[in-house]
Design an enzyme around this catalytic site. Structure first.
Site, PDB file in Angstrom:
ATOM      1  N   ALA A 125       0.826  -1.214   0.000  1.00  0.00           N
ATOM      2  CA  ALA A 125       0.000   0.000   0.000  1.00  0.00           C
ATOM      3  C   ALA A 125       0.861   1.265   0.000  1.00  0.00           C
ATOM      4  O   ALA A 125       0.351   2.372   0.029  1.00  0.00           O
ATOM      5  CB  ALA A 125      -0.920   0.003   1.220  1.00  0.00           C
ATOM      6  N   SER A 128       5.509   0.427   3.088  1.00  0.00           N
ATOM      7  CA  SER A 128       6.773  -0.298   3.215  1.00  0.00           C
ATOM      8  C   SER A 128       6.774  -1.387   4.279  1.00  0.00           C
ATOM      9  O   SER A 128       7.577  -1.391   5.214  1.00  0.00           O
ATOM     10  CB  SER A 128       7.923   0.683   3.458  1.00  0.00           C
ATOM     11  N   ASP A 174      13.124   4.081   3.002  1.00  0.00           N
ATOM     12  CA  ASP A 174      12.199   3.224   3.757  1.00  0.00           C
ATOM     13  C   ASP A 174      12.895   2.545   4.925  1.00  0.00           C
ATOM     14  O   ASP A 174      12.405   2.550   6.060  1.00  0.00           O
ATOM     15  CB  ASP A 174      11.597   2.145   2.848  1.00  0.00           C
TER      16      ASP A 174
END
Ligand code: ADP
Ligand code: MG
Length: 387
Positions: A125, A128, A174
């Site tokens: 989505a 991460s 991330d």
């Protein structure tokens, strides 16, 4: 969410049944990026933070050269060795295997361990979940084998895992956010120098909610390469006048104007967005130090405008969500991530929250024929040992 005892209890029960005894528990988080999009490969800033959903794992050294892993969410058990040729079949296990291999490559000790893990980051989505998984195990392995690898290298272990074992050529943001995340703080990362700084993010009276358009338009990767080319082209033109400019983030806006008639108009617009976006990150940081969330929100709208009209990486669904947010008096709203689908991130006053969600729930499906999804997030701690 991740702190909830329920998840920990479930993990502990399964661990006991499968392996007997008790291991130690570790966790890490998914992430959001408040502002600073398409700035990373231009040497600019990103501004992520860890969120209150993530991965939790119970881990125990088992005295062998084998990893025995159970994924509660996939209800699946996998065993693998620690040598390069031992790569498991299951994708989820490749993340753990990759982290073991990348730790070894950096001179860390890794031997066999048992683990059970679960998570609550929605997959794919844009939050991460994969970085949460990598960071949990990078942190856990570092701790359990006493490796003393520093935090930046733990993030790089996650990034290299994606590159070398999962086929995803991602940047460092991330994993960086997942490892370094701190409750109530966002982290401004300079993607050129890798310097970083924490800024308070504790918007009392506001909520942070992601609206997932649940679309992912093709185009994303070819468009991405084209955007990069435009940016490099513009930076090169500017560097003829200003030799210190290596990346677009080094350039002043007026320097871009100087080369306007030397580059394609499209490249000019792309560069205009990037240079503006780098400045917006700085402006948002200033605003946060004053606790001025209204300015933060206005910058988010400006980013959306830039991504939609100058950088052209938005899409109908995201523009619709952005416009609707404005209509509902949401403080800030913009597409989060690379674009062409995924989520918008919205900063909304608590008293307007219900009205906004209701409007999206009604109007989005009416236009696009499917439901969006909603994720409330709170800025929380990243990789850690759970006591
Ligand atoms: P994202 O954008 O969420 O990082 P990715 O496709 O990069 O999406 O990573 C998702 C993958 O990470 C999943 O397919 C799975 O292999 C692994 N993963 C994420 N969360 C979990 C979980 N809770 N349990 C097992 N595997 C997980
Ligand atoms: Mg991922």
């Amino acid at each position: 969410m991740i702190n909830n005892m329920e998840m920990k209890t479930k993990i502990r029960e399964k661990f006991k049944t499968l392996f007997g005894g008790e291991g130690e528990v570790f966790a890490s988080a998914g992430r959001i990026n408040l502002i600073g999009e398409h700035t990373d490969y231009n040497g600019g800033y990103v501004f992520p933070g860890a969120i209150d959903c993530g991965i939790m794992a119970e881990v125990k050294v088992n005295g062998t050269q084998k990893v025995r892993a159970f994924s509660l969410d996939y209800d699946e058990y996998v065993e693998f060795g620690l040598n390069e040729e031992d790569k498991p079949q299951q994708q989820w296990a490749c993340y753990i295997f990759g982290v073991c291999r990348e730790t070894t490559k950096r001179g860390g000790k890794v031997e066999g361990f048992d683990c059970v893990f679960a998570g609550d980051v929605p997959l794919g989505a844009g939050l991460s979940s994969s970085a949460a998984l990598e960071s949990t195990f990078a942190f856990a392995i570092n701790y359990l084998f006493g490796n003393k690898i520093d935090k930046f290298d733990l993030a790089k272990i996650g990034q290299s895992t994606e590159h070398n074992y999962c086929g995803v050529k991602c940047g460092i943001m991330d994993q960086f956010a997942s490892i370094f995340g701190k409750k109530g703080n966002l982290i401004r990362l300079n993607c050129k120098t890798l310097e970083y700084k924490y800024f308070p993010f504790d918007p009392k009276g506001y909520k942070l909610v992601l609206v997932d358009s649940c679309v992912k338009h093709e185009l994303a990767s070819s468009a991405y390469n084209k955007r990069r080319e435009s940016c490099e082209n513009a930076a090169k033109a500017i560097s003829k006048n200003h030799p210190d400019v290596e990346f677009l983030s080094d350039a002043k806006r007026v320097w871009l104007d100087e080369v306007r008639d030397q580059i394609p108009e499209e490249d000019f617009l792309r560069a205009e967005y990037v240079i503006g976006e780098v400045q917006r990150v700085l402006d948002v940081c200033d605003a946060l130090e004053r606790g001025d969330y209204e300015t933060v929100g206005e910058m988010m709208y400006q980013t959306h405008f830039g991504m939609s009209k100058l950088y052209e990486v938005s899409c109908e669904e995201l523009d619709f969500l952005n416009k609707l947010a404005r209509k509902c008096d949401v403080t800030g709203s913009r597409v989060m991530g690379g674009g062409f689908g995924g989520c918008t991130i919205n900063l909304v006053k608590e008293e307007l929250y219900d009205g906004f969600i209701a409007a999206v729930k009604e109007l989005f499906p009416a236009k696009f024929g499917h439901d969006p999804k909603f994720y409330d997030v709170v800025i929380s701690d990243g990789a850690r040992k759970v006591e």
